[in-house]
Design a protein around this motif. Sequence first.
Motif, PDB file in Angstrom:
ATOM      1  N   ASP A   1       0.833  -1.202   0.000  1.00 54.04           N
ATOM      2  CA  ASP A   1       0.000   0.000   0.000  1.00 54.04           C
ATOM      3  C   ASP A   1       0.870   1.255   0.000  1.00 54.04           C
ATOM      4  N   THR A   2       1.882   1.253   0.863  1.00 54.98           N
ATOM      5  CA  THR A   2       2.718   2.436   1.016  1.00 54.98           C
ATOM      6  C   THR A   2       3.469   2.777  -0.255  1.00 54.98           C
ATOM      7  N   THR A   3       3.985   1.783  -0.956  1.00 57.52           N
ATOM      8  CA  THR A   3       4.751   2.107  -2.162  1.00 57.52           C
ATOM      9  C   THR A   3       3.853   2.699  -3.246  1.00 57.52           C
ATOM     10  N   ILE A   4       2.591   2.274  -3.301  1.00 52.16           N
ATOM     11  CA  ILE A   4       1.650   2.902  -4.233  1.00 52.16           C
ATOM     12  C   ILE A   4       1.438   4.364  -3.849  1.00 52.16           C
ATOM     13  N   LEU A   5       1.247   4.627  -2.564  1.00 55.32           N
ATOM     14  CA  LEU A   5       1.022   5.989  -2.097  1.00 55.32           C
ATOM     15  C   LEU A   5       2.252   6.864  -2.335  1.00 55.32           C
TER      16      LEU A   5
END
Length: 467
Positions: A221-225
Amino acid sequence: MDEHAAQPPHLTPARRAVLGEAAAAQAEELMAENVSVVALTFVDTAGIVRVKAVPVERLGQAAALGVGASPCFDAFLQDDSAVPARFTGGAIGDLRLHPVPERLTPLPALPGWAWAPADRYGQDGAPHPVDGRAALRRETDRLAAEGWSVRAAFEVEWTTAPEFAGPAYGMTRLIDAAAYLRDVVQGLAAAGIAADQVHPEYSPSQFEVSVAAEDPVGAADTTILVRQVIRAVSREHGVAASFAPRTGAEVGNGGHVHLSLWRADEGGPVSVMSGGTGPCGLTPEGEAFTAGILARLPALLALGAPSVVSYLRLVPSHWAGAFACWGLENREAALRLITGPAGTGTAADTEAANVEVKCFDATANPYLALAGLLAAGRAGLAAGAVLPAPVTTDPALLDAAERDRLGVAALPASLDEAVAAFEADPVLAEALGEPLADTVAAVRRGESALFAGASPEQIIEAARGRF
């Protein structure tokens, strides 16, 4: 498939009510922060981030009932054409996107907007069998049932156009891009992400940001954000950011993955990546987990280096990890063991050790990439796998006889080779399930056909603006 490989449970009326109430309460908070719209994202098989957006007032309803989305995207290629797939795609049917309330994040870099990843379910509330986020959650749960957890993080590398001047890792380039990089770091902080470090990278106008490790689903999730924040800040500065593996005649952008394995303990999780009697201080479990990944790297490339352009980056002597081997702090090995600092008197002495997967890039669906890595590591644990000798030099400098002696083989040099290895691997097939594994193979073969006969320049140009 065992009980821990089962799909997450259906969305029951009670679960829908909980999701809706949580999201409605968050919507009130967002409106107080002048947020008007929420972007709900998922990542398709080709690694493209797709989106549906809802007015903030509808967030509670979206969480409870979902937002309609076609299943066609699972069979899309990077150019938005599609391939036939047995289990998904096409014009028939519908899915529901359900925002994940705990990851709902305002985006100050996009004023008036917030973001949340979405889980995909069928109209009947059953998890979509080709949903990458569900596959990763499943693999995380399987390890947890056996007493293990994993901490993971993605490095994010990107290039900009127009270029910022200055040499590789140079202070000159940082000064040229100082306001831009400051706004990237501040934009991430405003979205709740603390950057561990940011710096100019090797290639012209290339940069990297690193973030802290977290649970695997959270890391994906974080890398997408992170990428969306970088894109938004870049646009404000009049530059275009690309995370594609190659954007020109240079060392390309990686999407390196850092992993560490932790054993459940009464006092809290304990890392098994250091403090052992195995090679380079690995415990037997840390070695087995790492060996499981190493053994399946050719097949894992279909998940972690899943595009034709990936193989223009994955070449020897470019720090891309083009050989299936491992080594202590060896940046030319596909698996680089990092032991971290020692003698600090802090938790870093025992908790910083991790393995870096260097052969992956940002065209990967990060959920699928991590699901494959966890499945491979879990298979290594089950088999008590052991590592070959570490490689202490650039494996490209070894002659063929020495590579054979060390058990070092070149990784697939094309997407077709990686897909063949993937289709022959029973562990990955079982972990993903037939619908998802079949769709991955179909999309990869479609990408290969799409670029058949294309020049490297044409392949690079096609990917630059898509990733």
